[in-house]
Design a protein around this motif. Structure first.
Motif, PDB file in Angstrom:
ATOM      1  N   SER A 392       0.865  -0.965  -0.188  1.00  0.00           N
ATOM      2  CA  SER A 392       0.016  -0.037  -0.268  1.00  0.00           C
ATOM      3  C   SER A 392       1.070   1.190  -0.168  1.00  0.00           C
ATOM      4  O   SER A 392       1.915   1.441   0.620  1.00  0.00           O
ATOM      5  N   ILE A 393      -0.182   2.170  -0.303  1.00  0.00           N
ATOM      6  CA  ILE A 393       0.818   3.307  -0.305  1.00  0.00           C
ATOM      7  C   ILE A 393       0.316   4.339   0.439  1.00  0.00           C
ATOM      8  O   ILE A 393      -0.619   4.595   0.741  1.00  0.00           O
ATOM      9  N   ARG A 394       1.005   5.227   1.304  1.00  0.00           N
ATOM     10  CA  ARG A 394      -0.082   6.909   1.783  1.00  0.00           C
ATOM     11  C   ARG A 394       1.000   7.788   1.513  1.00  0.00           C
ATOM     12  O   ARG A 394       1.606   8.641   2.123  1.00  0.00           O
ATOM     13  N   THR A 402       5.101   6.714   2.115  1.00  0.00           N
ATOM     14  CA  THR A 402       5.471   5.912   2.272  1.00  0.00           C
ATOM     15  C   THR A 402       4.654   4.245   2.066  1.00  0.00           C
ATOM     16  O   THR A 402       3.078   4.662   1.702  1.00  0.00           O
ATOM     17  N   VAL A 403       5.215   3.703   1.310  1.00  0.00           N
ATOM     18  CA  VAL A 403       5.256   2.943   1.119  1.00  0.00           C
ATOM     19  C   VAL A 403       5.538   1.372   1.504  1.00  0.00           C
ATOM     20  O   VAL A 403       6.427   0.948   1.926  1.00  0.00           O
ATOM     21  N   SER A 422       9.749   4.681   2.480  1.00  0.00           N
ATOM     22  CA  SER A 422       9.039   6.247   2.748  1.00  0.00           C
ATOM     23  C   SER A 422      10.578   7.491   1.994  1.00  0.00           C
ATOM     24  O   SER A 422      11.778   6.839   1.899  1.00  0.00           O
ATOM     25  N   GLY A 423       9.664   8.155   1.429  1.00  0.00           N
ATOM     26  CA  GLY A 423      10.738   9.709   0.844  1.00  0.00           C
ATOM     27  C   GLY A 423       9.915  11.033   0.466  1.00  0.00           C
ATOM     28  O   GLY A 423       8.568  10.651   0.301  1.00  0.00           O
ATOM     29  N   ARG A 424      10.807  11.260   0.673  1.00  0.00           N
ATOM     30  CA  ARG A 424       9.092  13.372   0.612  1.00  0.00           C
ATOM     31  C   ARG A 424       9.298  13.502  -0.997  1.00  0.00           C
ATOM     32  O   ARG A 424      10.150  13.036  -1.600  1.00  0.00           O
ATOM     33  N   LEU A 432       9.626   7.686  -6.519  1.00  0.00           N
ATOM     34  CA  LEU A 432       9.375   7.056  -7.052  1.00  0.00           C
ATOM     35  C   LEU A 432      10.195   6.164  -7.381  1.00  0.00           C
ATOM     36  O   LEU A 432      10.062   4.507  -7.592  1.00  0.00           O
ATOM     37  N   ASP A 433      10.748   6.230  -8.284  1.00  0.00           N
ATOM     38  CA  ASP A 433      12.106   6.006  -8.473  1.00  0.00           C
ATOM     39  C   ASP A 433      12.951   5.337  -8.031  1.00  0.00           C
ATOM     40  O   ASP A 433      13.541   3.688  -7.788  1.00  0.00           O
TER      41      ASP A 433
END
Length: 711
Positions: A392-394, A402-403, A422-424, A432-433
């Protein structure tokens, strides 16, 4: 495993039953539960969680914006105490913000099932599996305890029901495998298995095989007809099940059994092919068996071509198989489907498919299953894959993405890996990459570890090419001479069993590389063998990144630097997430190339595979590159970390010695030198310089370090 699973549940003490309607008993006597559904839901959630949960989370879980959720939670906890607590024994623990249940001396059916399966199915006897199946019965988790106005709890309950349903199917599958084929108990277990997982091809094939072996061909035809209609309604291909039925009938004809009077699965006398056709109102699995609108002539059915009338389709060479479900977007106010979640799944599937070391189900199938709301466990069984990845992603209010991802083994329903990334979101495509790279590398690595551990448990004489390859990998990463020989044996076995399988050629090349690099065999001959095996791998599959990686390393041994870099870049172009390709670029550049490129590639390799067996090499490459940049103290710290890895070989420890000396930590360097001489007498600067291909700058640093140690 808890001994009570081999018999009925214990009657002494407090017992919670969550499979079926929620019930609590004390000493075998039912305990009256409060009528409030929220109280019961709170009890069930805390019992399954088995850990401390915050009050805030419980309020969000159970109440949809009440006027005083914390007040209602306090009231529910007081009701729970009246059910669970006893004089001198407090089980409801509410300390400040945290809430938990102490059920250490209680019987909780769901937790006992999880405990019994903690170490897997391998050591469970048929009686243990039967007892586990009996615990499930025909029950679902917390039947009748839905809370329509509490969406968070409803989501949790659906997920837990699916998880336990998958566990139940796995228990039934392994129980069937432990039972005598075709026995009445096995037939009943197969029917139960199909009731839990109606699209599990293995269950259908097992039932049809059992019916054919007992001469119950009419029932088999009825079951196949019902299955075909069921699959057609879902748009799924039933042809492989039809092929399996034909093969089962053919085997049964060659080895007929005497007719018996035992009842059929439906309770009626056993039927054979000379009985009249079934009526239009016959039942199979609760559905009417109607005439099919298509032919059951399997020669015309879609699917693989048969080798003969009684043979199954020619199997493809085995590879680990994987399905990746679309990621669910849990961002508040965002549709569950589409957007970033689907994009992430597309990216992960595409990248994993490039690895060529596994069979990855195409995204069209996965998105179609998701549209039909098929959960990940059910999808794994429908597709008959080894592993299923889901997540899931949020997007948070702080502009962070956050994935969460988990990888589950289909046939055991056990999660083999789970992680949160997670990442900004300053640059959506960049984050995403980056996260996609880490997910793909982690999934590939975890599957390799799981397959390697599975192969090591098998009898060496029963290995197929895939298993022999992974058995070789297990030995290869030990980095000692004896294990290297064992690895070579298993890679040679894999090559013999399937010469077209590229990966064992690459593994075989690596064992010869080690012989040359570590001086275990005559160097020139080992170099040529490393090159020959790698070239065979490229010939077997030119698009396999591991083959180009192995060829690049062999070219490095032959002092062909440009061709080395070309092959390594080819490996990375074929699979951008191939961590070993990035590491080997660092390995080459740290010696005579660009030290900054070496550091960047080593860091990228570690990000892709932070627990890699070659982690010592990634750390050591960074250390030498830092030393070439004059950053001696930092280089020493990285080198010490590399030498501390449990499988670090002598050259890695020598790098630690060199970097420590250059950093002025001469006594530590001398201690490392003494340890090297003790384990490998005669090792010196000449051995180190022969192993590596250092430029003039790096070689001068090594000689300077040696003088400091000898002073």
């Amino acid at each position: 495993m808890q001994t009570q699973l081999s018999g009925p549940p214990p009657t002494a003490g407090l017992a919670l039953r969550l499979l079926g309607p929620l019930s609590v008993s004390r000493g075998g006597t039912p305990v009256a539960l409060p009528p409030s559904r929220k109280v019961r839901a709170l009890l069930a959630y805390l019992a399954v969680a088995g850990r401390t949960t915050t009050r805030s989370h419980l309020c969000e879980l159970l109440w949809d914006l009440p006027s005083d959720p914390r007040g209602e939670l306090r009231w529910c906890l007081s009701k729970l105490r009246s059910v669970l607590d006893e004089p001198g024994r407090q089980r409801v623990l509410a300390d400040g913000e945290g809430v938990s249940l102490d059920l250490s001396d209680c019987s909780v059916d769901v937790l006992e099932v999880a405990h019994a399966l903690r170490d897997g199915f391998a050591n469970l006897a048929a009686a243990d599996l039967q007892a586990l199946a009996a615990r499930f019965g025909d029950n679902d988790l917390l039947e009748g305890l839905d809370l329509p106005r509490s969406p968070a709890f409803s989501g949790w309950l659906i997920a837990e029901r699916r998880r336990l349903r998958a566990t139940h199917a796995a228990v039934l599958e392994h129980w069937v495998q432990a039972l005598p084929p075709g026995s009445d108990t096995a037939l009943a277990a197969l029917e139960h298995w199909l009731a839990i997982a109606p699209f599990d091809r293995r269950a259908h094939e097992g039932l049809l095989e059992a019916l054919a072996s007992r001469g119950r061909l009419r029932e088999g035809e009825e079951h196949l007809a019902a299955t075909a209609r069921q699959y057609e309604a879902e748009g799924q291909d039933w042809a492989p099940i039809g092929h399996a039925w034909r093969a089962a009938k053919s085997r049964a004809a060659r080895h007929p059994r005497e007719a018996d009077d035992r009842p059929s699965l439906s309770g009626h006398p056993r039927e054979t092919d000379d009985r009249p056709p079934p009526s239009r109102h016959s039942r199979e699995g609760g559905n009417p068996v109607l005439p099919l609108p298509f032919s059951l002539d399997l020669r015309a059915a879609p699917g693989p071509r048969l080798r003969g009338d009684d043979e199954a389709p020619t199997p493809l060479p085995r590879r680990a198989s994987l399905a990746v479900m679309p990621f669910i977007d849990r961002t508040p106010g965002v549709a569950l489907r589409g957007g970033l979640g689907d994009g992430m799944a597309h990216d992960v599937i595409t990248r994993l498919a490039k690895l060529r070391s596994m069979f990855v189900i195409a995204e069209g199938t996965m998105f179609a299953l998701s549209e039909r709301r098929v959960d990940s466990q059910d999808a794994g069984r429908r597709l008959d894959v080894d592993y299923v990845a889901s997540g899931s992603i949020r997007r948070g209010a702080d502009a962070r993405l956050t994935v969460t991802v988990q990888l589950a083994e289909t046939r055991t329903a056990q999660v083999v890996w789970a992680e949160e990334f997670s990442g900004r979101l300053d640059d959506t495509f960049a984050v995403l990459d980056e996260i996609g790279n880490r997910i793909v590398s982690s999934i590939a690595r975890q599957i390799e570890v799981a397959e390697r551990n599975r192969a090591i448990l098998k009898n060496p004489n029963s290995l197929d090419a895939w298993e022999a390859h992974h058995r070789g990998l297990w030995h290869m990463v030990r980095f000692n001479r004896e294990d290297n020989e064992q690895a070579r044996h298993f890679f040679q076995t894999a090559v013999r069993l399937d010469p077209t399988f590229a990966r064992p050629h690459a593994g075989l090349s690596f064992t010869h590389f080690q012989d040359a690099f570590l001086g275990w065999r005559e160097r020139d001959a080992a170099i040529e063998r490393a090159y020959g095996a790698a070239a065979d791998g490229v010939m077997a599959d030119e698009r396999d990144p591991a083959s180009h990686w192995a060829l690049g390393r062999a070219m490095w041994l032959r002092d062909r630097q440009d061709e080395t870099l070309g092959e390594l870049h080819s490996a990375i172009e074929l699979s951008p997430n191939f961590a070993l390709g990035h590491y080997t670029l660092a390995f080459v550049h740290m010696q005579s190339g660009d030290p900054r490129t070496a550091i960047a590639e080593a860091d990228h390799a570690r990000a892709l595979s932070p627990m890699d067996p070659l982690l010592f090499g990634m750390l050591a490459s960074r250390a030498i590159a830092l030393a070439r940049l004059g950053q001696y103290e930092e280089a020493a710290d990285w080198a010490v970390r590399s030498a501390a890895r449990p499988n670090a070989h002598v050259h890695i420890r020598a790098i630690s010695m060199v970097c420590l000396a250059l950093a002025g930590r001469v006594q530590e360097a001398k201690d490392v030198a003494a340890a090297i001489r003790q384990s490998q007498s005669g090792y010196g600067v000449a051995d180190f310089l022969q192993a590596f291909k250092l430029g003039a700058e790096a070689e001068s640093l090594v000689r300077k370090a040696a003088r400091l140690i000898d002073a």
